[in-house]
Motif scaffolding. Structure first.
Motif, PDB file in Angstrom:
ATOM      1  N   ARG A  56       0.853  -1.186   0.000  1.00  0.00           N
ATOM      2  CA  ARG A  56       0.000   0.000   0.000  1.00  0.00           C
ATOM      3  C   ARG A  56       0.890   1.237   0.000  1.00  0.00           C
ATOM      4  NH1 ARG A  56      -5.038  -1.438   4.181  1.00  0.00           N
ATOM      5  NH2 ARG A  56      -5.570  -3.439   3.189  1.00  0.00           N
ATOM      6  N   THR A 123      -9.079  -3.347  -2.469  1.00  0.00           N
ATOM      7  CA  THR A 123      -9.418  -2.174  -3.267  1.00  0.00           C
ATOM      8  C   THR A 123      -9.805  -1.056  -2.310  1.00  0.00           C
ATOM      9  OG1 THR A 123     -10.205  -3.550  -5.097  1.00  0.00           O
ATOM     10  CG2 THR A 123     -10.919  -1.246  -5.058  1.00  0.00           C
ATOM     11  N   LEU A 124      -8.978  -0.023  -2.248  1.00  0.00           N
ATOM     12  CA  LEU A 124      -9.177   1.063  -1.291  1.00  0.00           C
ATOM     13  C   LEU A 124      -9.321   2.373  -2.041  1.00  0.00           C
ATOM     14  CD1 LEU A 124      -6.423   0.058   1.295  1.00  0.00           C
ATOM     15  CD2 LEU A 124      -8.868  -0.422   1.446  1.00  0.00           C
ATOM     16  N   ASP A 125     -10.378   3.079  -1.785  1.00  0.00           N
ATOM     17  CA  ASP A 125     -10.619   4.356  -2.448  1.00  0.00           C
ATOM     18  C   ASP A 125      -9.526   5.352  -2.087  1.00  0.00           C
ATOM     19  OD1 ASP A 125     -11.868   6.307  -3.941  1.00  0.00           O
ATOM     20  OD2 ASP A 125     -13.152   6.958  -2.284  1.00  0.00           O
ATOM     21  N   GLY A 126      -8.786   5.832  -3.088  1.00  0.00           N
ATOM     22  CA  GLY A 126      -7.766   6.848  -2.871  1.00  0.00           C
ATOM     23  C   GLY A 126      -6.419   6.328  -2.428  1.00  0.00           C
ATOM     24  N   THR A 129      -2.786   0.261  -4.233  1.00  0.00           N
ATOM     25  CA  THR A 129      -2.382  -1.045  -3.710  1.00  0.00           C
ATOM     26  C   THR A 129      -1.916  -1.922  -4.864  1.00  0.00           C
ATOM     27  OG1 THR A 129      -4.585  -2.039  -3.924  1.00  0.00           O
ATOM     28  CG2 THR A 129      -4.082  -0.892  -1.858  1.00  0.00           C
TER      29      THR A 129
END
Length: 364
Positions: A56, A123-126, A129
Motif C-alpha cells: 500500500r 481495493t481502497l478508495d484513494g 495497492t
C-alpha cells in the motif's frame, strides 16, 4: 531427484556446490557446500503456504509498505527440540531442512512478506495497492543451533558469500529490482529464532532508502574519496582491499560500514581477494561488538548493492547498525526518530571508532 551443481564462480579458487531440492510444499531449498551434498531425504510435510502480502502506498511519506497478516503466526522462540532451522534427524521432528546434515542452507521463507505469485490486494478508495511480488529467503549459516558470523569461521563465511552471489543472480533473473541480504541478531531487534541465520529480500521496486543512495551516487557522490578521508581516524582497518570504518555521518552509536576501497557496484564485482576481506570483516565486526558490549550484541546488518539494472557510480557497502549504545543500554528508536526521521546519536563517531579499535588492541 536433486543433483549437485557447481556454481559458476569459485571463491578463493575453491569449488562451491549447490544442491537444489523442491520441498513437499513447493518451496525451493538450496544446500551449499565445498563438498557435494549427498545426504538422503528425510520426512517432510506439505502444509499450506501463504503466498505473500500486499503493498500500500503512503501518500504523505511517498513510500510503499508491505502488509502480510499471515506473518503474525510465524514461529516464535521455539524450544531447542523444535528448532525449525536444524537438520531433520532420522526419527526426529520435521524441520525446514529435510536432511540430516548440511553445510549452509537457503530456502524460501514459509512466512514470506513477498512472493513471486502474490496476487491478492484490497481495493481502497484513494489508496494505491498492488500485490507484494518478490522473494524472501532464509539463510541458515550452519547446522549447529548456536553461533554467529564470527564463530562459524572464515571458510563458512566464504561459503556464505558464494551462496549470496548465487541468490543475487537468481533473484535478479526472476525480476526482483533490488536484493537485500541482511541479518537481524538479538532479542532487542525482535529475533524470533536464535539459530544463526540471515535473510534475503527481493523487492519488485527499489526501496526508498536504496533509491536515494543510488540517486546520490549517480549525482556524483564519491564514497571512495570519503573512505580515503575517513581513514585512519575513523577506520578500523583494511583487509584484502575492504575497509572497515565508522562513518563520520553515522546515525547509530557504533555504526560500522564495510566497503571496497575501489568502487564496486556489488559483491559480484569484487575480486576474490576483496571477497576474502569481506568474509573476514563480517566475522571480525561481530566479534568486536560482542567484546565491546560484553554480551552477544544486537545488530542489524545488510548488504547495500546496486539495483538490478545498475546505477551510475554506485559503491557497494555492508552496513552494521548496533541496537546498543553501551553495555546493557539499548538505543531505542523512539518518537523523534520514528516521526521525523532525524536520528539522535549518543556516541560521537570518532569516539566509536576509537573504542572499536581498542577492542582489537585488547584494551576493552
Amino acid at each position: 531427484m536433486s543433483e549437485n551443481e557447481t556454481l559458476a564462480r569459485r571463491i578463493a579458487g575453491r569449488e562451491v556446490y549447490r544442491r537444489s531440492h523442491k520441498k513437499a510444499d513447493g518451496r525451493m531449498l538450496h544446500l551449499y557446500g565445498e563438498q557435494p551434498h549427498t545426504s538422503p531425504l528425510q520426512s517432510e510435510s506439505a502444509d499450506p503456504i501463504a503466498q505473500g502480502g500486499e503493498l500500500r502506498h503512503h501518500p504523505l511519506r511517498q513510500e510503499w509498505n508491505v502488509y502480510a497478516a499471515h506473518r503474525q503466526n510465524r514461529t516464535f522462540k521455539p524450544a531447542a527440540s523444535d528448532d525449525p532451522l536444524a537438520p531433520t534427524r532420522p526419527g526426529g521432528p520435521e524441520t525446514e531442512i529435510p536432511f540430516e546434515d548440511f553445510e549452509l542452507a537457503i530456502f524460501e521463507n514459509k512466512f514470506a512478506a513477498f512472493h513471486p505469485s502474490a496476487s491478492n490486494v484490497a481495493t481502497l478508495d484513494g489508496i494505491a495497492t498492488e500485490p507484494a511480488k518478490g522473494a524472501c529467503d532464509v539463510v541458515v549459516y550452519a547446522p549447529e543451533a548456536e553461533g554467529n558470523l564470527y564463530s562459524i569461521g572464515q571458510e563458512r563465511r566464504r561459503l556464505l558469500i558464494a551462496a549470496l552471489l548465487d541468490r543475487y543472480e537468481a533473484m535478479f533473473a526472476q525480476g526482483c529490482e533490488y536484493v537485500l541480504p541482511f541479518e537481524n541478531r538479538g532479542d532487542e531487534v525482535g529475533v524470533t529464532l536464535h539459530h544463526p541465520h540471515g535473510q534475503i529480500y527481493g523487492f519488485n521496486r527499489v526501496p526508498k532508502v536504496q533509491q536515494r543512495a543510488a540517486d546520490a551516487f549517480a549525482g556524483g557522490y564519491d564514497l571512495a574519496a570519503e573512505i580515503r578521508t575517513a581513514m585512519p581516524d575513523y577506520g578500523l582497518g583494511e583487509e584484502g582491499g575492504i575497509a572497515a570504518f565508522v562513518p563520520r555521518f553515522a546515525r547509530f552509536p557504533y555504526e560500522v560500514w564495510l566497503a571496497p576501497i575501489e568502487r564496486r557496484a556489488g559483491p559480484w564485482d569484487c575480486t576474490d581477494e576483496e571477497l576474502e576481506g569481506l568474509a573476514y570483516w563480517l566475522g571480525e565486526i561481530t566479534r568486536r561488538y560482542d567484546a565491546l558490549f560484553e554480551q552477544p550484541a544486537a545488530t542489524m546488518m545488510a548488504f547495500h548493492a546496486a539495483p538490478r539494472n545498475g546505477s551510475d557510480n554506485y559503491h557497494f557497502t555492508v552496513q552494521f547498525y548496533p541496537l546498543l549504545r553501551a553495555k546493557g543500554r539499548v538505543k531505542y528508536l523512539a518518537s523523534v526518530e520514528q516521526h521525523s526521521g532525524v536520528f539522535t546519536v549518543d556516541v560521537m563517531p570518532e569516539t566509536a571508532a576509537e573504542h572499536l579499535r581498542a577492542v582489537k588492541n585488547g584494551q576493552v
